[in-house]
Design an enzyme around this catalytic site. Sequence first.
Site, PDB file in Angstrom:
ATOM      1  N   ASN A  13      -4.942   2.119  -1.631  1.00 62.06           N
ATOM      2  CA  ASN A  13      -5.540   0.779  -1.781  1.00 62.06           C
ATOM      3  C   ASN A  13      -6.240   0.613  -3.133  1.00 62.06           C
ATOM      4  OD1 ASN A  13      -7.996   2.143  -1.430  1.00 62.06           O
ATOM      5  ND2 ASN A  13      -8.879   0.452  -0.275  1.00 62.06           N
ATOM      6  N   LYS A  39       0.809  -1.227   0.000  1.00 61.74           N
ATOM      7  CA  LYS A  39       0.000   0.000   0.000  1.00 61.74           C
ATOM      8  C   LYS A  39       0.844   1.281   0.000  1.00 61.74           C
ATOM      9  CE  LYS A  39      -4.199  -1.742   2.127  1.00 61.74           C
ATOM     10  NZ  LYS A  39      -5.244  -1.530   3.120  1.00 61.74           N
ATOM     11  N   TYR A  83     -12.249  -9.005  11.307  1.00 63.67           N
ATOM     12  CA  TYR A  83     -13.488  -9.718  10.976  1.00 63.67           C
ATOM     13  C   TYR A  83     -13.287 -11.218  10.836  1.00 63.67           C
ATOM     14  CZ  TYR A  83     -11.744  -9.313   6.203  1.00 63.67           C
ATOM     15  OH  TYR A  83     -10.963  -9.380   5.073  1.00 63.67           O
ATOM     16  N   ALA A 104      -2.326   2.696  15.939  1.00 64.17           N
ATOM     17  CA  ALA A 104      -1.755   3.855  15.253  1.00 64.17           C
ATOM     18  C   ALA A 104      -1.037   3.424  13.976  1.00 64.17           C
ATOM     19  CB  ALA A 104      -0.805   4.593  16.188  1.00 64.17           C
ATOM     20  N   GLY A 105      -1.468   2.327  13.367  1.00 67.05           N
ATOM     21  CA  GLY A 105      -0.876   1.851  12.119  1.00 67.05           C
ATOM     22  C   GLY A 105      -1.624   2.396  10.912  1.00 67.05           C
TER      23      GLY A 105
HETATM   24  P1  ATR Z   1      -2.229  -1.931   9.863  1.00 68.10           P
HETATM   25  O1  ATR Z   1      -1.832  -1.343   8.547  1.00 68.10           O
HETATM   26  O2  ATR Z   1      -3.102  -3.150   9.749  1.00 68.10           O
HETATM   27  O3  ATR Z   1      -2.803  -0.917  10.798  1.00 68.10           O
HETATM   28  P2  ATR Z   1       0.337  -1.813  11.193  1.00 68.10           P
HETATM   29  O4  ATR Z   1       0.658  -0.528  10.539  1.00 68.10           O
HETATM   30  O5  ATR Z   1       1.385  -2.856  11.339  1.00 68.10           O
HETATM   31  O6  ATR Z   1      -0.883  -2.546  10.482  1.00 68.10           O
HETATM   32  O7  ATR Z   1      -0.268  -1.469  12.668  1.00 68.10           O
HETATM   33  C1  ATR Z   1      -0.670  -2.451  13.554  1.00 68.10           C
HETATM   34  C2  ATR Z   1      -1.318  -1.804  14.784  1.00 68.10           C
HETATM   35  O8  ATR Z   1      -1.722  -2.879  15.656  1.00 68.10           O
HETATM   36  C3  ATR Z   1      -0.380  -0.943  15.603  1.00 68.10           C
HETATM   37  O9  ATR Z   1      -1.133   0.034  16.286  1.00 68.10           O
HETATM   38  C4  ATR Z   1       0.207  -1.966  16.580  1.00 68.10           C
HETATM   39  O10 ATR Z   1       0.716  -1.427  17.772  1.00 68.10           O
HETATM   40  P3  ATR Z   1       2.268  -0.960  17.856  1.00 68.10           P
HETATM   41  O11 ATR Z   1       2.336   0.358  17.142  1.00 68.10           O
HETATM   42  O12 ATR Z   1       2.536  -0.831  19.294  1.00 68.10           O
HETATM   43  O13 ATR Z   1       3.054  -2.033  17.169  1.00 68.10           O
HETATM   44  C5  ATR Z   1      -1.028  -2.759  16.884  1.00 68.10           C
HETATM   45  N1  ATR Z   1      -0.732  -4.102  17.393  1.00 68.10           N
HETATM   46  C6  ATR Z   1      -0.350  -5.189  16.679  1.00 68.10           C
HETATM   47  N2  ATR Z   1      -0.185  -6.249  17.491  1.00 68.10           N
HETATM   48  C7  ATR Z   1      -0.456  -5.828  18.754  1.00 68.10           C
HETATM   49  C8  ATR Z   1      -0.492  -6.456  20.034  1.00 68.10           C
HETATM   50  N3  ATR Z   1      -0.185  -7.744  20.176  1.00 68.10           N
HETATM   51  N4  ATR Z   1      -0.852  -5.713  21.102  1.00 68.10           N
HETATM   52  C9  ATR Z   1      -1.167  -4.410  20.959  1.00 68.10           C
HETATM   53  N5  ATR Z   1      -1.160  -3.752  19.777  1.00 68.10           N
HETATM   54  C10 ATR Z   1      -0.816  -4.444  18.692  1.00 68.10           C
END
Ligand code: ATR
Length: 275
Positions: free
Chosen positions: A85, A64, A220, A127-128
Amino acid sequence: MRLLLIGYPLGHSMSPWIHQQFISQHQLNASYHLKEIKPDQFAQTIAALKQSGIDGFNVTIPYKEKIIDYLDDMDETAKRIGAVNTVVCKDGKWSGYNTDGAGYLASLKQHFPDALHSDTRILIIGAGGASRGIVFALLNEPFQSLTVTNRTEARAQTLVEQLESDRLITVQSITEAEHNLKKFDLIINTTSVGMDPQSDELPLDLAQLQPQAIVSDIVYKPLKTKFLTEAESIGGQIHYGHEMLINQAKLSFQLWTGKITDLTPILPEYTKKIK
Ligand code: ATR
Protein backbone atom coordinates in the site's frame (compact mmCIF):
# COMPACT_ATOMS: atom_id res chain seq x y z
CA MET A 1 8.41 16.31 -2.23
CA ARG A 2 5.74 14.84 -4.53
CA LEU A 3 3.42 12.19 -3.19
CA LEU A 4 0.43 10.43 -4.78
CA LEU A 5 -2.34 7.92 -4.27
CA ILE A 6 -2.91 5.56 -7.18
CA GLY A 7 -6.02 3.40 -7.63
CA TYR A 8 -9.22 3.04 -9.59
CA PRO A 9 -11.77 4.36 -9.02
CA LEU A 10 -10.62 6.83 -6.36
CA GLY A 11 -13.88 8.71 -5.87
CA HIS A 12 -13.90 10.86 -2.77
CA SER A 13 -10.70 9.83 -0.99
CA MET A 14 -9.77 11.25 2.42
CA SER A 15 -6.06 10.68 1.81
CA PRO A 16 -5.18 14.09 0.26
CA TRP A 17 -6.81 15.88 3.20
CA ILE A 18 -5.07 13.62 5.73
CA HIS A 19 -1.63 14.04 4.17
CA GLN A 20 -2.11 17.79 3.84
CA GLN A 21 -2.62 17.89 7.63
CA PHE A 22 0.63 15.94 8.09
CA ILE A 23 2.51 18.20 5.66
CA SER A 24 1.26 21.29 7.54
CA GLN A 25 2.14 19.86 10.95
CA HIS A 26 5.74 19.31 9.86
CA GLN A 27 5.85 22.46 7.69
CA LEU A 28 7.16 20.54 4.70
CA ASN A 29 7.25 21.66 1.12
CA ALA A 30 5.27 18.71 -0.24
CA SER A 31 2.12 17.78 -2.15
CA TYR A 32 -0.15 14.72 -2.13
CA HIS A 33 -2.46 14.22 -5.11
CA LEU A 34 -4.86 11.59 -6.39
CA LYS A 35 -3.89 9.76 -9.56
CA GLU A 36 -6.67 7.62 -10.91
CA ILE A 37 -5.29 5.05 -13.36
CA LYS A 38 -7.62 3.09 -15.62
CA PRO A 39 -6.66 -0.61 -15.66
CA ASP A 40 -5.79 -0.62 -19.38
CA GLN A 41 -3.37 2.29 -18.81
CA PHE A 42 -1.64 0.89 -15.76
CA ALA A 43 1.66 -0.25 -17.32
CA GLN A 44 2.26 2.93 -19.33
CA THR A 45 1.29 5.25 -16.46
CA ILE A 46 3.61 3.46 -14.04
CA ALA A 47 6.43 3.65 -16.61
CA ALA A 48 5.84 7.42 -16.88
CA LEU A 49 5.81 7.74 -13.08
CA LYS A 50 9.19 6.00 -12.93
CA GLN A 51 10.57 8.71 -15.19
CA SER A 52 8.89 11.56 -13.33
CA GLY A 53 10.98 11.64 -10.18
CA ILE A 54 8.12 11.06 -7.76
CA ASP A 55 9.11 10.62 -4.08
CA GLY A 56 6.48 8.13 -3.02
CA PHE A 57 2.92 6.96 -3.37
CA ASN A 58 0.11 5.01 -1.76
CA VAL A 59 -1.57 2.19 -3.62
CA THR A 60 -5.18 1.21 -3.24
CA ILE A 61 -7.74 -1.06 -4.90
CA PRO A 62 -7.26 -2.69 -7.41
CA TYR A 63 -3.45 -2.32 -7.63
CA LYS A 64 -2.06 -3.46 -4.27
CA GLU A 65 -0.87 -6.75 -5.80
CA LYS A 66 -0.29 -5.60 -9.36
CA ILE A 67 2.26 -2.94 -8.32
CA ILE A 68 4.62 -5.66 -7.00
CA ASP A 69 5.88 -6.41 -10.53
CA TYR A 70 7.21 -2.84 -10.78
CA LEU A 71 9.14 -2.73 -7.48
CA ASP A 72 12.86 -3.16 -6.87
CA ASP A 73 12.35 -4.55 -3.37
CA MET A 74 9.79 -5.13 -0.64
CA ASP A 75 9.94 -5.26 3.12
CA GLU A 76 9.23 -8.53 4.93
CA THR A 77 5.65 -7.61 5.91
CA ALA A 78 4.60 -6.64 2.38
CA LYS A 79 6.25 -9.81 1.05
CA ARG A 80 4.35 -12.03 3.45
CA ILE A 81 1.04 -10.26 2.90
CA GLY A 82 1.61 -10.25 -0.87
CA ALA A 83 0.23 -6.72 -1.14
CA VAL A 84 1.72 -3.22 -1.08
CA ASN A 85 0.00 0.00 0.00
CA THR A 86 3.07 2.27 0.20
CA VAL A 87 5.94 2.77 -2.24
CA VAL A 88 9.06 4.75 -1.37
CA CYS A 89 10.96 6.04 -4.41
CA LYS A 90 14.59 6.88 -3.77
CA ASP A 91 17.39 7.33 -6.31
CA GLY A 92 15.25 5.64 -8.95
CA LYS A 93 14.66 2.59 -6.75
CA TRP A 94 11.10 1.67 -5.73
CA SER A 95 10.54 -0.13 -2.40
CA GLY A 96 7.19 -1.57 -1.31
CA TYR A 97 5.68 -1.65 2.18
CA ASN A 98 2.32 -2.45 3.70
CA THR A 99 1.14 -0.28 6.61
CA ASP A 100 -2.50 -1.46 6.71
CA GLY A 101 -2.14 -4.05 9.46
CA ALA A 102 0.12 -1.84 11.59
CA GLY A 103 -2.35 1.03 11.10
CA TYR A 104 -5.18 -1.16 12.35
CA LEU A 105 -3.15 -2.26 15.39
CA ALA A 106 -2.18 1.30 16.27
CA SER A 107 -5.84 2.33 16.24
CA LEU A 108 -6.90 -0.67 18.32
CA LYS A 109 -4.19 0.00 20.92
CA GLN A 110 -5.05 3.70 21.15
CA HIS A 111 -8.63 2.85 22.07
CA PHE A 112 -8.09 -0.46 23.89
CA PRO A 113 -4.53 -0.51 25.26
CA ASP A 114 -5.25 -3.74 27.17
CA ALA A 115 -6.97 -5.61 24.34
CA LEU A 116 -4.00 -7.82 23.50
CA HIS A 117 -2.42 -10.00 26.17
CA SER A 118 -1.49 -13.63 26.66
CA ASP A 119 -5.13 -14.63 27.40
CA THR A 120 -6.79 -12.83 24.48
CA ARG A 121 -8.81 -15.09 22.21
CA ILE A 122 -9.20 -13.39 18.84
CA LEU A 123 -11.74 -14.08 16.11
CA ILE A 124 -11.06 -12.63 12.66
CA ILE A 125 -13.94 -12.59 10.19
CA GLY A 126 -12.81 -12.56 6.56
CA ALA A 127 -9.87 -13.97 4.63
CA GLY A 128 -9.15 -11.34 1.95
CA GLY A 129 -6.35 -8.79 1.65
CA ALA A 130 -7.44 -6.72 4.63
CA SER A 131 -7.65 -9.80 6.82
CA ARG A 132 -4.14 -10.90 5.77
CA GLY A 133 -2.66 -7.53 6.72
CA ILE A 134 -4.28 -7.55 10.15
CA VAL A 135 -3.50 -11.20 10.87
CA PHE A 136 0.18 -10.72 9.98
CA ALA A 137 0.39 -7.66 12.23
CA LEU A 138 -1.24 -9.61 15.08
CA LEU A 139 1.40 -12.34 14.84
CA ASN A 140 3.87 -9.98 16.56
CA GLU A 141 1.47 -9.42 19.47
CA PRO A 142 0.56 -11.42 22.54
CA PHE A 143 -2.62 -13.51 22.34
CA GLN A 144 -3.80 -16.92 23.47
CA SER A 145 -5.47 -18.01 20.26
CA LEU A 146 -6.41 -16.63 16.88
CA THR A 147 -9.31 -18.06 14.89
CA VAL A 148 -10.14 -17.14 11.31
CA THR A 149 -13.66 -17.58 9.95
CA ASN A 150 -14.88 -16.77 6.47
CA ARG A 151 -17.92 -17.31 4.26
CA THR A 152 -15.63 -19.32 1.98
CA GLU A 153 -13.94 -21.53 4.54
CA ALA A 154 -11.25 -22.80 2.15
CA ARG A 155 -9.87 -19.26 1.82
CA ALA A 156 -9.51 -19.02 5.60
CA GLN A 157 -7.71 -22.37 5.54
CA THR A 158 -5.28 -21.13 2.87
CA LEU A 159 -4.59 -17.93 4.81
CA VAL A 160 -3.76 -19.85 7.99
CA GLU A 161 -1.50 -22.29 6.13
CA GLN A 162 0.41 -19.39 4.57
CA LEU A 163 1.14 -17.94 8.01
CA GLU A 164 3.49 -20.85 8.79
CA SER A 165 3.17 -19.90 12.44
CA ASP A 166 3.61 -22.26 15.37
CA ARG A 167 1.11 -20.27 17.47
CA LEU A 168 -2.47 -21.41 18.11
CA ILE A 169 -4.21 -20.37 14.90
CA THR A 170 -7.27 -22.24 13.71
CA VAL A 171 -10.14 -22.01 11.24
CA GLN A 172 -13.81 -22.30 12.09
CA SER A 173 -16.85 -22.13 9.85
CA ILE A 174 -19.11 -19.11 10.35
CA THR A 175 -21.68 -21.40 12.04
CA GLU A 176 -19.07 -22.83 14.42
CA ALA A 177 -17.76 -19.37 15.26
CA GLU A 178 -21.29 -18.11 15.96
CA HIS A 179 -21.87 -21.08 18.24
CA ASN A 180 -18.56 -20.53 20.08
CA LEU A 181 -18.80 -16.75 20.23
CA LYS A 182 -18.70 -16.58 24.04
CA LYS A 183 -15.13 -17.87 23.90
CA PHE A 184 -13.78 -14.81 22.05
CA ASP A 185 -12.55 -11.59 23.68
CA LEU A 186 -11.77 -9.65 20.49
CA ILE A 187 -13.81 -10.01 17.31
CA ILE A 188 -12.64 -8.21 14.17
CA ASN A 189 -14.71 -7.84 11.02
CA THR A 190 -12.39 -7.45 8.03
CA THR A 191 -15.05 -8.16 5.39
CA SER A 192 -16.86 -5.52 3.38
CA VAL A 193 -20.22 -6.58 4.83
CA GLY A 194 -21.71 -3.45 6.36
CA MET A 195 -20.68 -1.06 3.60
CA ASP A 196 -24.04 -1.35 1.84
CA PRO A 197 -26.49 0.83 3.78
CA GLN A 198 -29.42 -0.94 2.06
CA SER A 199 -28.40 -4.36 3.37
CA ASP A 200 -29.29 -5.80 6.79
CA GLU A 201 -26.65 -8.49 6.43
CA LEU A 202 -24.16 -9.01 9.29
CA PRO A 203 -20.81 -10.73 8.79
CA LEU A 204 -21.68 -12.97 11.75
CA ASP A 205 -24.61 -13.43 14.13
CA LEU A 206 -23.67 -11.88 17.49
CA ALA A 207 -26.40 -13.46 19.66
CA GLN A 208 -23.87 -15.43 21.72
CA LEU A 209 -21.48 -12.48 22.24
CA GLN A 210 -19.72 -12.30 25.59
CA PRO A 211 -20.88 -8.88 26.91
CA GLN A 212 -17.39 -7.56 27.73
CA ALA A 213 -15.91 -8.55 24.37
CA ILE A 214 -14.36 -5.95 22.07
CA VAL A 215 -15.99 -5.87 18.66
CA SER A 216 -14.04 -4.12 15.93
CA ASP A 217 -15.14 -3.32 12.37
CA ILE A 218 -12.78 -2.06 9.67
CA VAL A 219 -15.74 -0.73 7.65
CA TYR A 220 -16.03 3.01 8.37
CA LYS A 221 -18.71 4.07 5.92
CA PRO A 222 -21.10 4.17 7.68
CA LEU A 223 -18.98 4.83 10.76
CA LYS A 224 -21.32 2.90 13.02
CA THR A 225 -22.09 -0.25 11.09
CA LYS A 226 -25.04 -2.52 11.89
CA PHE A 227 -22.47 -4.97 13.25
CA LEU A 228 -21.19 -2.41 15.78
CA THR A 229 -24.72 -1.27 16.64
CA GLU A 230 -25.73 -4.86 17.34
CA ALA A 231 -22.55 -5.52 19.36
CA GLU A 232 -23.13 -2.45 21.51
CA SER A 233 -26.76 -3.39 22.19
CA ILE A 234 -25.54 -6.72 23.62
CA GLY A 235 -22.98 -4.96 25.85
CA GLY A 236 -19.89 -5.34 23.69
CA GLN A 237 -17.20 -2.64 23.61
CA ILE A 238 -16.99 -1.26 20.10
CA HIS A 239 -14.00 -0.14 18.05
CA TYR A 240 -14.67 1.96 14.93
CA GLY A 241 -12.85 1.42 11.64
CA HIS A 242 -11.98 4.96 10.54
CA GLU A 243 -8.79 5.46 12.55
CA MET A 244 -7.14 2.51 10.80
CA LEU A 245 -6.96 4.73 7.70
CA ILE A 246 -5.35 7.73 9.39
CA ASN A 247 -2.88 5.51 11.26
CA GLN A 248 -1.97 3.68 8.06
CA ALA A 249 -1.43 7.12 6.44
CA LYS A 250 0.74 8.24 9.36
CA LEU A 251 2.98 5.19 8.90
CA SER A 252 3.25 5.76 5.13
CA PHE A 253 4.15 9.40 5.72
CA GLN A 254 6.81 8.31 8.19
CA LEU A 255 8.33 6.00 5.56
CA TRP A 256 8.52 8.84 3.03
CA THR A 257 9.66 11.66 5.31
CA GLY A 258 11.01 10.11 8.52
CA LYS A 259 8.57 12.38 10.40
CA ILE A 260 6.35 11.07 13.19
CA THR A 261 2.97 12.82 13.14
CA ASP A 262 0.96 13.58 16.28
CA LEU A 263 -2.61 12.58 15.35
CA THR A 264 -4.19 14.16 18.46
CA PRO A 265 -4.79 17.64 16.98
CA ILE A 266 -6.04 16.16 13.68
CA LEU A 267 -8.45 13.47 14.93
CA PRO A 268 -11.46 15.64 15.91
CA GLU A 269 -11.79 17.22 12.45
CA TYR A 270 -10.98 13.93 10.76
CA THR A 271 -13.78 12.15 12.62
CA LYS A 272 -16.19 14.98 11.77
CA LYS A 273 -15.29 14.66 8.09
CA ILE A 274 -15.78 10.87 8.11
CA LYS A 275 -19.26 11.27 9.60
P1 ATR B 1 -10.22 -6.97 0.94
O1 ATR B 1 -8.90 -6.76 0.27
O2 ATR B 1 -10.97 -5.70 1.23
O3 ATR B 1 -10.12 -7.85 2.14
P2 ATR B 1 -11.18 -9.17 -0.68
O4 ATR B 1 -9.82 -9.74 -0.78
O5 ATR B 1 -12.08 -9.16 -1.86
O6 ATR B 1 -11.15 -7.66 -0.17
O7 ATR B 1 -11.94 -9.94 0.54
C1 ATR B 1 -13.24 -9.66 0.91
C2 ATR B 1 -13.60 -10.45 2.17
O8 ATR B 1 -14.96 -10.09 2.51
C3 ATR B 1 -13.60 -11.95 1.99
O9 ATR B 1 -13.35 -12.56 3.23
C4 ATR B 1 -15.04 -12.21 1.54
O10 ATR B 1 -15.51 -13.51 1.76
P3 ATR B 1 -15.31 -14.65 0.63
O11 ATR B 1 -13.88 -15.07 0.73
O12 ATR B 1 -16.24 -15.73 1.02
O13 ATR B 1 -15.64 -14.00 -0.68
C5 ATR B 1 -15.76 -11.26 2.45
N1 ATR B 1 -17.09 -10.89 1.95
C6 ATR B 1 -17.39 -10.00 0.97
N2 ATR B 1 -18.72 -9.91 0.80
C7 ATR B 1 -19.29 -10.78 1.68
C8 ATR B 1 -20.63 -11.14 2.01
N3 ATR B 1 -21.66 -10.59 1.38
N4 ATR B 1 -20.83 -12.04 3.00
C9 ATR B 1 -19.78 -12.59 3.65
N5 ATR B 1 -18.49 -12.30 3.39
C10 ATR B 1 -18.24 -11.41 2.43
